[in-house]
Write a protein that holds these residues in place. Structure first.
Motif, PDB file in Angstrom:
ATOM      1  N   VAL A  84       0.802  -1.219   0.000  1.00 17.61           N
ATOM      2  CA  VAL A  84       0.000   0.000   0.000  1.00 17.61           C
ATOM      3  C   VAL A  84       0.840   1.276   0.000  1.00 17.61           C
ATOM      4  CG1 VAL A  84      -2.067  -1.051   1.015  1.00 17.61           C
ATOM      5  CG2 VAL A  84      -0.291  -0.086   2.513  1.00 17.61           C
ATOM      6  N   ALA A  85       2.138   1.145   0.283  1.00 21.66           N
ATOM      7  CA  ALA A  85       3.012   2.322   0.294  1.00 21.66           C
ATOM      8  C   ALA A  85       4.462   1.875   0.234  1.00 21.66           C
ATOM      9  CB  ALA A  85       2.769   3.167   1.548  1.00 21.66           C
ATOM     10  N   CYS A  86       5.324   2.826  -0.108  1.00 14.75           N
ATOM     11  CA  CYS A  86       6.762   2.562  -0.094  1.00 14.75           C
ATOM     12  C   CYS A  86       7.499   3.892   0.010  1.00 14.75           C
ATOM     13  CB  CYS A  86       7.213   1.804  -1.342  1.00 14.75           C
ATOM     14  SG  CYS A  86       7.085   2.734  -2.883  1.00 14.75           S
ATOM     15  N   CYS A  87       8.751   3.809   0.428  1.00 14.01           N
ATOM     16  CA  CYS A  87       9.610   4.988   0.426  1.00 14.01           C
ATOM     17  C   CYS A  87      11.064   4.561   0.476  1.00 14.01           C
ATOM     18  CB  CYS A  87       9.287   5.942   1.576  1.00 14.01           C
ATOM     19  SG  CYS A  87       9.662   5.300   3.208  1.00 14.01           S
ATOM     20  N   GLN A  88      11.893   5.391  -0.087  1.00 14.54           N
ATOM     21  CA  GLN A  88      13.343   5.196  -0.112  1.00 14.54           C
ATOM     22  C   GLN A  88      13.964   6.009   1.021  1.00 14.54           C
ATOM     23  OE1 GLN A  88      15.128   7.288  -3.331  1.00 14.54           O
ATOM     24  NE2 GLN A  88      17.186   6.566  -2.906  1.00 14.54           N
ATOM     25  N   LEU A  89      14.922   5.412   1.701  1.00  7.40           N
ATOM     26  CA  LEU A  89      15.757   6.106   2.663  1.00  7.40           C
ATOM     27  C   LEU A  89      17.202   5.882   2.237  1.00  7.40           C
ATOM     28  CD1 LEU A  89      14.039   4.967   5.978  1.00  7.40           C
ATOM     29  CD2 LEU A  89      13.873   7.209   4.873  1.00  7.40           C
ATOM     30  N   GLU A  90      17.954   6.971   2.145  1.00 11.81           N
ATOM     31  CA  GLU A  90      19.355   6.851   1.727  1.00 11.81           C
ATOM     32  C   GLU A  90      20.233   7.627   2.699  1.00 11.81           C
ATOM     33  OE1 GLU A  90      22.062   8.437  -1.916  1.00 11.81           O
ATOM     34  OE2 GLU A  90      20.096   7.601  -2.431  1.00 11.81           O
ATOM     35  N   HIS A  91      21.258   6.956   3.191  1.00  6.70           N
ATOM     36  CA  HIS A  91      22.197   7.575   4.124  1.00  6.70           C
ATOM     37  C   HIS A  91      23.174   8.450   3.346  1.00  6.70           C
ATOM     38  CE1 HIS A  91      25.439   6.986   7.438  1.00  6.70           C
ATOM     39  NE2 HIS A  91      24.746   8.093   7.641  1.00  6.70           N
ATOM     40  N   ARG A  92      23.227   9.723   3.699  1.00  9.86           N
ATOM     41  CA  ARG A  92      24.124  10.678   3.038  1.00  9.86           C
ATOM     42  C   ARG A  92      24.880  11.465   4.111  1.00  9.86           C
ATOM     43  NH1 ARG A  92      20.397  13.245  -1.872  1.00  9.86           N
ATOM     44  NH2 ARG A  92      20.099  11.281  -3.006  1.00  9.86           N
ATOM     45  N   GLY A  93      25.838  10.806   4.746  1.00  8.40           N
ATOM     46  CA  GLY A  93      26.628  11.466   5.779  1.00  8.40           C
ATOM     47  C   GLY A  93      25.805  11.762   7.012  1.00  8.40           C
ATOM     48  N   ASP A  94      25.642  13.051   7.324  1.00  5.10           N
ATOM     49  CA  ASP A  94      24.899  13.468   8.523  1.00  5.10           C
ATOM     50  C   ASP A  94      23.398  13.549   8.300  1.00  5.10           C
ATOM     51  OD1 ASP A  94      27.320  13.737   9.805  1.00  5.10           O
ATOM     52  OD2 ASP A  94      27.467  15.894   9.441  1.00  5.10           O
ATOM     53  N   VAL A  95      22.942  13.268   7.092  1.00  8.20           N
ATOM     54  CA  VAL A  95      21.522  13.372   6.773  1.00  8.20           C
ATOM     55  C   VAL A  95      21.046  12.098   6.093  1.00  8.20           C
ATOM     56  CG1 VAL A  95      21.715  15.880   6.484  1.00  8.20           C
ATOM     57  CG2 VAL A  95      21.808  14.403   4.479  1.00  8.20           C
ATOM     58  N   ALA A  96      19.735  11.964   6.025  1.00  9.34           N
ATOM     59  CA  ALA A  96      19.115  10.895   5.250  1.00  9.34           C
ATOM     60  C   ALA A  96      18.278  11.556   4.164  1.00  9.34           C
ATOM     61  CB  ALA A  96      18.242  10.009   6.124  1.00  9.34           C
ATOM     62  N   TYR A  97      18.221  10.914   3.011  1.00  9.79           N
ATOM     63  CA  TYR A  97      17.393  11.390   1.909  1.00  9.79           C
ATOM     64  C   TYR A  97      16.131  10.535   1.867  1.00  9.79           C
ATOM     65  CZ  TYR A  97      15.754  12.668  -2.698  1.00  9.79           C
ATOM     66  OH  TYR A  97      14.979  13.118  -3.732  1.00  9.79           O
ATOM     67  N   PHE A  98      14.994  11.197   1.699  1.00 13.45           N
ATOM     68  CA  PHE A  98      13.691  10.541   1.617  1.00 13.45           C
ATOM     69  C   PHE A  98      13.189  10.676   0.186  1.00 13.45           C
ATOM     70  CE2 PHE A  98       9.023  10.831   1.967  1.00 13.45           C
ATOM     71  CZ  PHE A  98       8.738   9.699   2.713  1.00 13.45           C
ATOM     72  N   GLY A 125      16.671   7.864  11.660  1.00  9.26           N
ATOM     73  CA  GLY A 125      17.369   8.316  12.853  1.00  9.26           C
ATOM     74  C   GLY A 125      17.982   7.166  13.631  1.00  9.26           C
ATOM     75  N   GLU A 126      17.222   6.078  13.801  1.00 11.60           N
ATOM     76  CA  GLU A 126      17.709   4.930  14.559  1.00 11.60           C
ATOM     77  C   GLU A 126      18.786   4.156  13.804  1.00 11.60           C
ATOM     78  OE1 GLU A 126      14.209   2.658  15.501  1.00 11.60           O
ATOM     79  OE2 GLU A 126      13.525   4.108  17.000  1.00 11.60           O
ATOM     80  N   THR A 127      18.639   4.030  12.493  1.00 14.11           N
ATOM     81  CA  THR A 127      19.573   3.236  11.699  1.00 14.11           C
ATOM     82  C   THR A 127      20.910   3.936  11.518  1.00 14.11           C
ATOM     83  OG1 THR A 127      17.735   2.221  10.495  1.00 14.11           O
ATOM     84  CG2 THR A 127      19.912   2.052   9.479  1.00 14.11           C
ATOM     85  N   TRP A 128      20.860   5.228  11.208  1.00  6.82           N
ATOM     86  CA  TRP A 128      22.086   5.943  10.856  1.00  6.82           C
ATOM     87  C   TRP A 128      22.463   7.053  11.832  1.00  6.82           C
ATOM     88  CZ3 TRP A 128      18.835   5.881   6.040  1.00  6.82           C
ATOM     89  CH2 TRP A 128      19.065   4.720   5.295  1.00  6.82           C
ATOM     90  N   GLY A 129      21.629   7.337  12.796  1.00  2.34           N
ATOM     91  CA  GLY A 129      21.929   8.388  13.758  1.00  2.34           C
ATOM     92  C   GLY A 129      21.957   9.780  13.141  1.00  2.34           C
ATOM     93  N   VAL A 130      21.222   9.966  12.065  1.00  3.41           N
ATOM     94  CA  VAL A 130      21.201  11.257  11.377  1.00  3.41           C
ATOM     95  C   VAL A 130      20.275  12.225  12.102  1.00  3.41           C
ATOM     96  CG1 VAL A 130      21.786  10.279   9.126  1.00  3.41           C
ATOM     97  CG2 VAL A 130      19.375  10.497   9.785  1.00  3.41           C
ATOM     98  N   GLY A 131      20.538  13.502  11.954  1.00  4.64           N
ATOM     99  CA  GLY A 131      19.732  14.520  12.599  1.00  4.64           C
ATOM    100  C   GLY A 131      18.852  15.289  11.643  1.00  4.64           C
ATOM    101  N   GLU A 132      18.889  14.924  10.343  1.00  4.12           N
ATOM    102  CA  GLU A 132      18.098  15.661   9.362  1.00  4.12           C
ATOM    103  C   GLU A 132      17.645  14.740   8.244  1.00  4.12           C
ATOM    104  OE1 GLU A 132      19.035  19.878   8.019  1.00  4.12           O
ATOM    105  OE2 GLU A 132      19.684  18.732   6.270  1.00  4.12           O
TER     106      GLU A 132
END
Length: 187
Positions: A84-98, A125-132
């Motif tokens: 019913v839904a999906c989304c991409q999460l990508e680790h990019r240093g201090d941030v994650a891309y949605f 946040g939990e996986t990569w410890g990113v703040g943004e």
């Protein structure tokens, strides 16, 4: 948008299952994304891009690249065994891309997108410890940008050109398309 503003959208029922997509999910994810953004089926929901872009939104290779990429996750969301839904999460240093965010047109307006986004932010946040969390949105999609702003994202004014001439991203129906970076502090 939420169910209150769409009285014909049934409320969410059934337990949602979040999991990492696998290669076996590729075709179903492509179909979901296409149904949410392109063609007549996308007009059932409110996230359609059918008036600004024709052609495809993604393809099997693009989805598989996200699934197989290190530092990237493609979350698949199922209810009663149906995607019913999906989304991409990508680790990019201090941030994650949605990105690659899609909600089945028939469930748009039910609160599902809001729930998926909240889970995605927590997972990043939990996986990569990113703040943004960051994302890019086509600037003419004012209603969609307003929806993200209501979820705490802010416009940055940082613009990126639309890839005109690359039909992997669709066939533009207008000549003023560009992306804007939206950001949200997590935690």
């Amino acid at each position: 948008m939420d169910a209150a503003s769409h009285p014909n959208v049934p409320p969410l029922t059934g337990e949602l299952v979040y999991r990492d997509a696998t290669a076996a999910d590729t075709d179903a994810i492509v179909a979901l994304i296409e149904s949410a953004y392109r063609g007549d089926s996308s007009r059932t929901g409110w996230t359609t891009e059918a008036d600004i872009l024709a052609g495809q939104r993604t393809d099997p290779r693009g989805v598989l690249d996200v699934i197989e990429s290190p530092g990237s996750r493609l979350l698949a969301v199922e209810r009663d065994g149906e995607l019913v839904a999906c989304c991409q999460l990508e680790h990019r240093g201090d941030v994650a891309y949605f990105g690659m965010f899609a909600v089945s047109p028939g469930t748009q307006g039910s609160g599902l997108g809001k729930q998926v986004m909240a889970v995605a932010e927590r997972v990043a946040g939990e996986t990569w410890g990113v703040g943004e969390m960051q994302m890019t949105v086509i600037t003419v999609r004012e209603e969609l940008i307003a929806w993200y702003e209501r979820r705490g994202y802010r416009r940055t004014g940082k613009l990126y050109p639309f890839p005109y001439g690359d039909e992997r991203f669709g066939i533009p129906q207008r000549d003023d398309l560009e992306f804007e970076l939206l950001v949200k502090r997590l935690g």
